[in-house]
Design a protein around this motif. Structure first.
Motif, short mmCIF file in Angstrom:
data_model
loop_
_atom_site.label_atom_id
_atom_site.label_comp_id
_atom_site.label_asym_id
_atom_site.label_seq_id
_atom_site.Cartn_x
_atom_site.Cartn_y
_atom_site.Cartn_z
N SER A 76 0.73 -1.58 0.07
CA SER A 76 -0.11 -0.02 0.11
C SER A 76 0.66 1.37 0.06
N PHE B 215 3.85 3.99 -5.10
CA PHE B 215 3.45 5.09 -5.72
C PHE B 215 3.77 4.23 -7.65
N THR B 216 3.23 3.76 -8.06
CA THR B 216 3.74 2.84 -9.24
C THR B 216 2.75 3.45 -10.41
N MET C 223 0.02 3.01 -12.38
CA MET C 223 -1.01 4.12 -12.29
C MET C 223 -1.23 5.28 -12.46
N LYS D 256 7.89 8.49 -13.54
CA LYS D 256 6.40 8.78 -12.64
C LYS D 256 6.67 10.55 -12.42
N ALA E 252 8.16 -0.54 -5.24
CA ALA E 252 8.06 0.41 -5.93
C ALA E 252 9.06 1.87 -4.63
N ARG F 298 9.74 5.63 -3.77
CA ARG F 298 9.12 6.00 -3.55
C ARG F 298 9.47 7.69 -3.55
N ASP G 22 -3.21 4.29 -3.88
CA ASP G 22 -1.43 4.36 -4.68
C ASP G 22 -1.31 6.02 -4.78
N ASN H 72 -3.60 -2.71 -4.28
CA ASN H 72 -3.72 -1.39 -4.25
C ASN H 72 -4.52 -0.52 -5.15
N SER I 135 -7.10 2.45 -4.24
CA SER I 135 -7.30 3.45 -5.59
C SER I 135 -8.55 4.36 -6.12
#
Lengths: 91, 143, 457, 208
Positions: free
Chosen positions: B2, B5-6, B9, C232, D13, D15, D31, D181, D185
């Motif tokens: 959770s 930050f993919t 997406m 991103k 991922a 971040r 997300d 996830n 979202s």
């Protein structure tokens, strides 16, 4: 499925009740007559409803405080400015 | 996983958001096209006005002037020039009387050697543009 | 330079800088005509010089975008360009078509040019930024489609990265929206409505995708930060760009006869348009601060950071200055618009092209970066051009504020020319800033020829 | 929101910002990218709400008078529909996290039904207004009423598209206690649509 066992279910009930009150305010014309009082009630209810949606539906109750602050802050700011605009409208 | 930050997406939100707002823009544009007939006086467009727009374009007036505030900022706004100078004849006389070599030291308008018909068409076009309901812009006659 | 075919970008970059110099020279002519009204009159009247100035700007930026695409697509797709020969052929077609157009503007009266080039068949000339004759417009479409075919085939047969995807979306969007320049209805309101689909949806829509992709590519190369992170950020930025920019078109629909709800929609969404530029500046500085390598090309890093800042200032801040309807009612069609135009174009699109050229040119010439001496020249040119542009914008903003006061706000508004005479001082100061800009540009060109010990490729 | 199938596995991922699992074990559902998007949408709506509120302060009589013509019943009904739809999606997410994906899929379908009902009620409300020849250009109140509700309407439509995709993926077993996830979202976005309506309903329909 006991409807009151989880926070989400309790929140759903409270939201329905709050909506009913706001609807009644509008339908019965109290909003027109009571004026400022009615506005504070309905916006207070909106604040409560928004708070519950953010905490229980969006499940931010366990989220980092940054995100809680952002969402609730948005709600308080918008409702606060609406009250200010309403007050300006009275004069 | 959770709070991740993919990129996938982020890409999906890019597609979803772009499509959403482009559709919204099309909806507003569609409504605009429906409302325009009540505002743009299209019913008054005569062949002369159409010819006038053609003169306006083929002399590149937009290269110095603004029309409804859009264009170059070298010379005055022309959407309300017929009203400002008082009459179409005044506008035609002004265009006709531009000295070939310009006015020494001043911003100068070329002499376009327009025929009388072309002058009439251009004046009709400018007069027509002034009738369009543009939320009463400009603030005053100076444009 | 990992792939031979990337070399095809070099002529594009050289042509871009060449046309850039031409654009600035005509900019100086225009600036002088603002103060000496009949300078070069009637040989080159203001509207002709302006056509050349604005068209050279757009064409050299397109050359820069194409050169950037030819450089970065093979590297992103990790494969050779689909057809370098086609790319070179298109280069000459586009250059000749552009040169002929400019010669046409300068040598023949515009009305005659229109008759000679079939404007009577399909009238598309005589509109700002779209003054090109019909054959040139058709040539642009052909070159654009062939170019897009070339790079799309390259990506299809190679690795598909987000940067390549965003760049392709931007370039395809550019070609699609240019098609609206062929639509020129007799109804002036509908004409203007769709004219903005070319102009606004370019510079506040798809061009920002191109800008984002190019900047992301250079930042990956000069900072070595992980591609996943940069892509991103790129998606977040381009999402914010399009969700604000598309409806932001509304800030051009305040006073042209379109319904008045646009004053609300246009103001609200264009007011949000600076956010992606702010995010891009934070992104650029964030990536450079977290760089994992010291890239020898310091100048390119400076250009990349400068792009973020100046795009935010010029397009973001100066855009917001006059985007709200109640403000725009007074500043619409004044020098405030010109001030925003100059700094936005320079900060966003000129600087990202110079970032790309500054990064790619040494590699195209076989070295990782220019010598320190050359980079010092380049940094001087960066500061000269950027500061000169800031002053051009400040002087035009001052002229604009005075013009708004004299001609729009005051109780006894003065006629246009009376107002212009009273702000002539600022036009003189703007002209000197323009000369400083030209000096900066010349120093930029010199920096390519400065020798010194170079670093290995 | 069709997540990239290639990253259906646990994609590591990186971040750049946002401490999802900070020291106190606090966890942001869904997300981070969707939360950026939610903040952008909340900002756009906030500006719209305040534009309405302060435009109303300018001409209160006209706003109050035009407001009387609004169909309060459909507004309240829509509020109930969205709240219930939101609740169903919460139940769906909780079910999927317990690996009861079939139950979760049914709750998602129920949530979509509420959303669809909202759209139907809205379409009837709009057709009534358009029949009364009310449009964006009638007056400032109706411009705001139609702009705000239509802007929100399209968010419900996008929410329905998202729920539909989540429903299909849930039925395919893409989500479970381990991987949810995208589901969280989508749910967060749906709850945002409900949150926006909770502010919009009293502001536009009731406040006088």
């Amino acid at each position: 499925m006991n409807t009151l066992n989880t926070a989400a279910n309790r929140t759903w009930i409270v939201l329905l009740v709050a909506t009913a009150i706001t609807y009644w305010l509008g339908e019965s014309g109290t909003a027109g007559k009571a004026g400022t009082m009615a506005v504070f009630v309905m916006l207070g209810l909106a604040l409560l409803k928004g708070w519950l949606v953010i905490y229980d539906f969006m499940e931010l109750r366990h989220a980092p405080t940054l995100w809680k602050a952002l969402l609730v802050g948005w709600l308080v700011f918008v409702l606060g400015m609406i009250v200010l605009a309403y007050w300006m409208g009275l004069h | 996983m959770s709070g991740a930050f993919t990129k996938s997406m982020a890409r999906n939100i890019f597609y979803g958001g772009t499509t959403f707002f482009f559709l919204l823009f099309l909806a507003l544009s569609f409504d605009t096209m429906k409302q325009l007939p009540k505002r743009d006086m299209r019913q008054n467009i005569t062949p002369s006005i159409i010819a006038g727009k053609h003169i306006w374009e083929t002399r590149d007036c937009i290269g110095c002037h603004t029309l409804m505030g859009e264009g170059a900022y070298f010379a005055p706004e022309l959407a309300n020039v017929v009203e400002r100078l008082g009459s179409k004849e005044a506008v035609k006389a002004f265009i006709q009387s531009r000295p070939v070599d310009g006015i020494p030291g001043r911003r100068s308008m070329p002499q376009f050697n327009l025929t009388d018909k072309e002058l009439d068409d251009l004046a009709n076009f400018l007069e027509h543009v002034n009738t369009i309901n543009d939320a009463n812009w400009p603030p005053n006659i100076q444009g | 330079m990992q792939y031979k075919s990337q070399a095809v970008a070099k002529p594009y970059f050289i042509a871009a800088i060449g046309l850039f110099i031409g654009q600035i020279l005509f900019g100086l002519v225009l600036g002088l005509q603002y103060v000496l009204g009949d300078f070069l009159f009637p040989a080159i009247p203001f509207n002709v010089a302006r056509m050349v100035h604005t068209n050279l700007l757009i064409v050299w930026l397109l050359f820069g975008f194409m050169g950037a695409a030819y450089y970065l697509i093979p590297e992103e797709a990790e494969t050779e360009l689909f057809s370098p020969k086609l790319a070179l052929a298109l280069f000459w077609i586009f250059l000749v078509a552009g040169a002929l157009t400019i010669v046409g503007y300068l040598t023949v009266p515009y009305a005659t040019l229109a008759q000679l080039t079939g404007n009577d068949l399909l009238a598309t000339m005589g509109r700002e930024f779209l003054e090109q004759p019909l054959p040139t417009k058709l040539g642009i479409v052909v070159v654009a489609l062939a170019f897009l075919f070339n790079i799309t085939m390259t990506v299809l047969k190679g690795r598909k990265t987000s940067i390549a995807l965003v760049l392709l979306l931007g370039l395809w969007g550019l070609a699609v929206f240019f098609l609206f320049s062929f639509y020129n209805p007799a109804n002036i309101v509908v004409d203007k409505f769709f004219w903005w689909w070319v102009v606004h949806l370019w510079v506040e829509g798809v061009w920002e995708l191109i800008l984002g992709a190019m900047l992301a590519f250079v930042l990956i190369k000069v900072t070595g930060v992980d591609r996943e992170v940069i892509e991103k950020w790129l998606y977040v930025i381009v999402t914010l760009t399009l969700i604000t920019g598309i409806i932001g078109t509304g800030h051009h629909y305040f006073w042209i006869g379109t319904p008045e709800y646009w004053q609300w929609w246009g103001s609200i969404f264009s007011a949000l348009e600076p956010i992606p530029f702010f995010a891009m500046t934070v992104f650029a500085f964030n990536m450079v601060n977290r760089r994992r390598r010291e890239h020898p090309n310091k100048a390119a890093v400076l250009w990349a950071l400068g792009t973020g800042v100046m795009a935010f200032l010029g397009a973001g801040i100066w855009g917001f200055l006059h985007t709200l309807a109640p403000v725009n009612y007074y500043t619409h069609g004044t020098q405030i618009t010109a001030a925003h135009g100059h700094m936005a174009f320079y900060g966003a699109y000129v600087m990202v092209n110079l970032t790309m050229i500054s990064y790619a040119m040494p590699l195209l010439r076989g070295r990782a970066a220019n010598s320190n001496k050359a980079q010092v020249f380049e940094m001087w040119s960066f500061w000269l051009m950027t500061v000169a542009m800031v002053f051009i914008t400040l002087f035009l903003t001052a002229a604009g504020i005075l013009q708004v006061w004299l001609q729009r706000v005051s109780d006894s508004p003065v006629p246009f020319m009376v107002g212009q005479d009273q702000v002539a001082l600022f036009y003189w100061m703007r002209e000197w800033a323009g000369v400083a800009f030209l000096i900066g540009l010349i120093v930029y060109v010199i920096s390519f020829f400065v020798k010194g010990e170079e670093k290995a490729a | 929101m069709p997540p990239d199938t290639t990253s259906a596995t646990m994609s590591v991922a990186v971040r750049p910002s946002g401490p999802p699992n900070d020291a106190s074990g606090a966890r942001l559902p869904g997300d981070l990218a969707i939360w950026f998007f939610i903040l952008a949408e909340l900002l756009a709506f906030a500006v719209f709400f305040l534009a309405y509120a302060f435009a109303r302060a300018g001409n209160v009589e006209m706003f109050n008078e035009s407001q009387l013509t609004l169909d309060l019943n459909s507004g309240a009904l829509n509020t109930v529909l969205l709240i219930t739809g939101s609740w169903f999606v919460v139940l769906a997410v909780q079910a999927v996290k317990r690996d009861a994906t079939r139950l979760g899929a049914r709750w998602l379908a129920a949530g979509m039904a509420c959303g669809f009902a909202f759209l139907v009620v809205k379409v009837f409300e709009y057709s009534a207004k358009f029949d009364a020849d009310i449009s964006l250009s009638t007056n400032t109140f109706y411009m705001f009423y139609i702009s705000l509700t239509f802007f929100h309407f399209m968010h419900v439509v996008l929410g329905m598209v998202i729920l539909a995709i989540l429903l299909v993926k849930t039925r395919q077993g893409a989500y479970g206690s381990r991987e949810h996830n995208a589901l969280e979202s989508g749910a967060a976005y749906w709850h945002m649509v409900d949150l926006l309506w909770i502010v919009l309903f009293p502001l536009v329909y009731v406040m006088r």
